[in-house]
Motif scaffolding. Structure first.
Motif, PDB file in Angstrom:
ATOM      1  N   VAL A 174       0.861  -1.050  -0.165  1.00 53.23           N
ATOM      2  CA  VAL A 174      -0.118   0.054   0.186  1.00 53.23           C
ATOM      3  C   VAL A 174       0.705   1.078  -0.148  1.00 53.23           C
ATOM      4  N   ARG A 175       2.012   1.349   0.723  1.00 53.63           N
ATOM      5  CA  ARG A 175       2.985   2.323   0.965  1.00 53.63           C
ATOM      6  C   ARG A 175       3.410   2.897  -0.331  1.00 53.63           C
ATOM      7  N   THR A 176       3.959   1.666  -1.345  1.00 51.77           N
ATOM      8  CA  THR A 176       4.671   2.021  -2.380  1.00 51.77           C
ATOM      9  C   THR A 176       3.833   2.035  -3.617  1.00 51.77           C
ATOM     10  N   ASP A 177       2.554   1.561  -3.766  1.00 56.71           N
ATOM     11  CA  ASP A 177       1.835   1.529  -4.769  1.00 56.71           C
ATOM     12  C   ASP A 177       0.610   2.642  -4.774  1.00 56.71           C
ATOM     13  N   ARG A 178       1.012   3.844  -5.546  1.00 65.11           N
ATOM     14  CA  ARG A 178       0.507   5.083  -5.312  1.00 65.11           C
ATOM     15  C   ARG A 178      -1.035   4.708  -5.876  1.00 65.11           C
ATOM     16  N   ARG A 179      -1.237   3.881  -6.852  1.00 65.94           N
ATOM     17  CA  ARG A 179      -2.677   3.844  -7.393  1.00 65.94           C
ATOM     18  C   ARG A 179      -3.366   3.089  -6.488  1.00 65.94           C
ATOM     19  N   LEU A 180      -2.806   1.965  -5.782  1.00 63.34           N
ATOM     20  CA  LEU A 180      -3.513   1.152  -5.011  1.00 63.34           C
ATOM     21  C   LEU A 180      -3.989   2.078  -3.669  1.00 63.34           C
ATOM     22  N   ARG A 181      -3.065   2.903  -3.171  1.00 65.01           N
ATOM     23  CA  ARG A 181      -3.198   3.907  -2.103  1.00 65.01           C
ATOM     24  C   ARG A 181      -4.240   4.655  -2.211  1.00 65.01           C
ATOM     25  N   THR A 182      -4.472   5.404  -3.369  1.00 68.07           N
ATOM     26  CA  THR A 182      -5.641   6.117  -4.026  1.00 68.07           C
ATOM     27  C   THR A 182      -6.844   5.430  -3.780  1.00 68.07           C
ATOM     28  N   LEU A 183      -7.003   4.203  -4.439  1.00 76.11           N
ATOM     29  CA  LEU A 183      -8.135   3.521  -4.513  1.00 76.11           C
ATOM     30  C   LEU A 183      -8.658   3.251  -2.895  1.00 76.11           C
ATOM     31  N   ILE A 184      -7.648   2.726  -2.241  1.00 73.23           N
ATOM     32  CA  ILE A 184      -8.100   2.643  -0.729  1.00 73.23           C
ATOM     33  C   ILE A 184      -8.527   3.858   0.161  1.00 73.23           C
ATOM     34  N   SER A 185      -8.142   4.874  -0.332  1.00 78.01           N
ATOM     35  CA  SER A 185      -8.577   6.191   0.258  1.00 78.01           C
ATOM     36  C   SER A 185     -10.001   6.542   0.177  1.00 78.01           C
ATOM     37  N   PHE A 186     -10.853   5.854  -0.894  1.00 76.47           N
ATOM     38  CA  PHE A 186     -11.939   5.928  -1.120  1.00 76.47           C
ATOM     39  C   PHE A 186     -12.914   5.462   0.087  1.00 76.47           C
ATOM     40  N   ALA A 187     -12.396   4.730   0.927  1.00 78.97           N
ATOM     41  CA  ALA A 187     -12.894   4.131   2.248  1.00 78.97           C
ATOM     42  C   ALA A 187     -13.317   5.346   3.184  1.00 78.97           C
ATOM     43  N   VAL A 188     -12.689   6.346   2.884  1.00 74.57           N
ATOM     44  CA  VAL A 188     -13.229   7.556   3.780  1.00 74.57           C
ATOM     45  C   VAL A 188     -14.607   8.165   3.600  1.00 74.57           C
ATOM     46  N   ILE A 189     -15.318   7.911   2.470  1.00 72.56           N
ATOM     47  CA  ILE A 189     -16.475   8.416   1.899  1.00 72.56           C
ATOM     48  C   ILE A 189     -17.359   7.419   2.832  1.00 72.56           C
ATOM     49  N   PRO A 190     -17.524   6.203   2.404  1.00 73.46           N
ATOM     50  CA  PRO A 190     -18.761   5.611   3.223  1.00 73.46           C
ATOM     51  C   PRO A 190     -18.607   5.834   4.920  1.00 73.46           C
ATOM     52  N   GLY A 191     -17.279   6.302   5.296  1.00 75.63           N
ATOM     53  CA  GLY A 191     -17.329   6.622   6.588  1.00 75.63           C
ATOM     54  C   GLY A 191     -18.194   8.023   6.961  1.00 75.63           C
ATOM     55  N   ILE A 192     -17.703   8.937   6.287  1.00 78.55           N
ATOM     56  CA  ILE A 192     -18.442  10.402   6.211  1.00 78.55           C
ATOM     57  C   ILE A 192     -19.903  10.050   6.209  1.00 78.55           C
ATOM     58  N   CYS A 193     -20.271   9.093   5.237  1.00 75.30           N
ATOM     59  CA  CYS A 193     -21.805   8.998   4.882  1.00 75.30           C
ATOM     60  C   CYS A 193     -22.494   8.063   5.925  1.00 75.30           C
ATOM     61  N   MET A 194     -21.769   7.603   6.865  1.00 72.82           N
ATOM     62  CA  MET A 194     -22.395   6.919   7.931  1.00 72.82           C
ATOM     63  C   MET A 194     -23.462   7.704   8.794  1.00 72.82           C
ATOM     64  N   VAL A 195     -23.303   9.169   8.424  1.00 73.32           N
ATOM     65  CA  VAL A 195     -24.215  10.020   9.188  1.00 73.32           C
ATOM     66  C   VAL A 195     -25.562   9.384   8.919  1.00 73.32           C
ATOM     67  N   ALA A 196     -25.885   9.063   7.663  1.00 73.36           N
ATOM     68  CA  ALA A 196     -27.196   8.671   7.334  1.00 73.36           C
ATOM     69  C   ALA A 196     -27.910   7.572   8.487  1.00 73.36           C
ATOM     70  N   THR A 197     -26.783   6.786   8.971  1.00 72.80           N
ATOM     71  CA  THR A 197     -27.150   5.688   9.927  1.00 72.80           C
ATOM     72  C   THR A 197     -27.404   6.342  11.447  1.00 72.80           C
ATOM     73  N   ALA A 198     -26.156   6.947  11.637  1.00 74.18           N
ATOM     74  CA  ALA A 198     -25.688   7.494  13.036  1.00 74.18           C
ATOM     75  C   ALA A 198     -27.054   8.245  13.806  1.00 74.18           C
ATOM     76  N   LEU A 199     -27.277   9.200  12.628  1.00 75.03           N
ATOM     77  CA  LEU A 199     -28.254  10.536  13.083  1.00 75.03           C
ATOM     78  C   LEU A 199     -29.603  10.101  12.238  1.00 75.03           C
ATOM     79  N   ALA A 200     -30.004   9.177  11.842  1.00 75.17           N
ATOM     80  CA  ALA A 200     -31.437   9.037  11.236  1.00 75.17           C
ATOM     81  C   ALA A 200     -32.561   9.269  12.300  1.00 75.17           C
ATOM     82  N   ALA A 201     -32.441   8.686  13.266  1.00 79.37           N
ATOM     83  CA  ALA A 201     -33.472   8.530  14.499  1.00 79.37           C
ATOM     84  C   ALA A 201     -33.722  10.164  14.817  1.00 79.37           C
ATOM     85  N   PRO A 202     -32.542  10.881  15.277  1.00 80.10           N
ATOM     86  CA  PRO A 202     -32.614  12.126  15.955  1.00 80.10           C
ATOM     87  C   PRO A 202     -33.141  13.149  14.776  1.00 80.10           C
TER      88      PRO A 202
END
Length: 407
Positions: free
Chosen positions: A214-242
């Protein structure tokens, strides 16, 4: 373009697909049944919440520490062993009179075994189906997983209410045993991916080799960084009730919104796999990632339940970008490291999601839920743009298996 019919024509894929569905439904049946059972016996919402929260912890540990087993042993053996061990542990959980601490430990063990099973299943699928067939097969599994989660949770409530937690857990043990039987009968045995004498065949060697890649493959590292977006969108589950309560729709609306989001995910995954060419999927990653977050900005104005339903549906549908991301990561990784790599990606996703849920909960104590959701949507758009620019630069500068899915 590959069709779902072509993928399902492969008998090995059908066995993996059905086994995965049984294991996933059984996994969530166990989570739901134990959580319901703990609440029924203790009448403590806190203990029930702790029980359910504990089911996410093993994803972090198992994803990093146990996923490499799929590269050091026969992957078919890993899947069958994980299923049979889970069946046995769940059967023990069904024993009445166990102390709560014992139930928690057994539940943690069951969840830990999900990591090597999932990694072995992902790596095996990448060999059974190659190129775009692998992407379409993974899309089918993703749709099945969303449906299996609903069936598992709904079944946990219905079965636990009608026949009790013990019976629900025995049924769950049967789903794991059924999955093991399907894999044993329908999946071809293959030798272990990595040579047993190499450093990568040992636990620390496997983990360090994957992180070094992961450290040496820039393309692979960039692909994995997309994991941040589903984390940000967890707001849909975390705060749906309130958010639903703040909007005057009541808590029941929160469940409807989350259900609509799951439907959107199924529709989006199907549409992308069916209608978009492999190179188009990879080119649109950042666009789909931004589209999964952008609709939440409108929540600042409380647009009403119908508009909220559209927002949650679009979020779910656009989250389909995660399928080409994960398949791109696997196909960009040498076969001897695919089990470990898929586990690392899943562990990263869970870490981001867990951190986001905690952060959203704290922010919602200070600010209105609608404001937090809107801010999360804006943050998701900005982060998607940053990752998207990096992905464009890497895509134009380098070629890798991820860049030519289906070719």
């Amino acid at each position: 373009m590959t069709t779902f019919r072509e993928v399902f024509a492969d008998s090995e894929f059908r066995a993996i697909f059905c086994g995965f569905g049984l294991s996933t439904a059984g996994d969530f049946l166990a989570r739901g049944a134990v959580t319901i059972g703990v609440y029924a016996s203790s009448q403590s919402p806190m203990l029930a919440a702790v029980t359910y929260a504990l089911t996410f912890l093993p994803d972090l540990l198992g994803g990093a520490l146990l996923s490499g087993l799929a590269d050091r042993f026969s992957r078919k053996t890993v899947m069958i062993t994980a299923d049979l061990l889970r069946a046995g542990l769940v059967a023990v959980m069904a024993t009445s009179g166990l102390p709560l601490a014992a139930v928690w430990l057994l539940l943690l063990a069951v969840r830990l075994l999900d990591s090597p099973f999932r990694s072995a299943q992902t790596a095996t699928l990448s060999l059974v189906l190659t190129g775009d067939r692998y992407v379409v097969g993974t899309s089918a599994n993703t749709m099945l997983a969303n449906m299996a989660v609903g069936v598992g949770f709904a079944g946990a409530g219905a079965v636990a209410q009608q026949v009790g937690m013990s019976t629900a857990l025995y049924i769950n043990a049967g789903t794991f045993a059924g999955s093991a039987l399907l894999i044993w009968a329908g999946v071809r045995s293959r030798p272990m991916a990595g040579p047993g004498t190499s450093p990568a065949a040992r636990w620390w060697g496997s983990l360090s080799a994957s992180t070094r890649l992961v450290r040496t493959d820039r393309r692979l590292r960039t692909l994995i960084s997309f994991a941040v977006i589903p984390g940000i969108c967890m707001v849909a589950t975390a705060l749906a009730a309130p958010y639903a309560v703040e909007s005057g729709n009541g808590e029941a609306a929160a469940g409807a919104l989350m259900g609509i989001g799951s439907v959107g995910m199924v529709v989006g995954v199907w549409a992308v796999a069916r209608w978009l060419r492999p190179e188009t999927r990879m080119r649109l990653l950042s666009v789909l990632a931004a589209a999964s977050a952008a609709p939440f900005v409108a929540c600042a104005w409380h647009p009403g339940f119908v508009a909220d339903a559209v927002i949650w549906f679009v979020n779910g549908a656009a989250t389909c970008f995660w399928v080409p991301v994960t398949t791109g990561v696997v196909q960009s990784t040498p076969d001897a490291m695919r089990g470990q790599m898929s586990g690392l990606v899943f562990a990263l996703l869970r870490l981001v999601q867990g951190t986001a849920i905690l952060g959203y909960g704290l922010l919602a104590e200070i600010f209105p839920p609608s404001a937090v959701i809107a801010a999360a949507g804006l943050l998701g758009v900005v982060v998607s743009g940053v990752i998207g620019r990096a992905w464009q630069r890497v895509g134009s500068a380098e070629r890798s298996p991820a860049a030519s899915l289906g070719r």
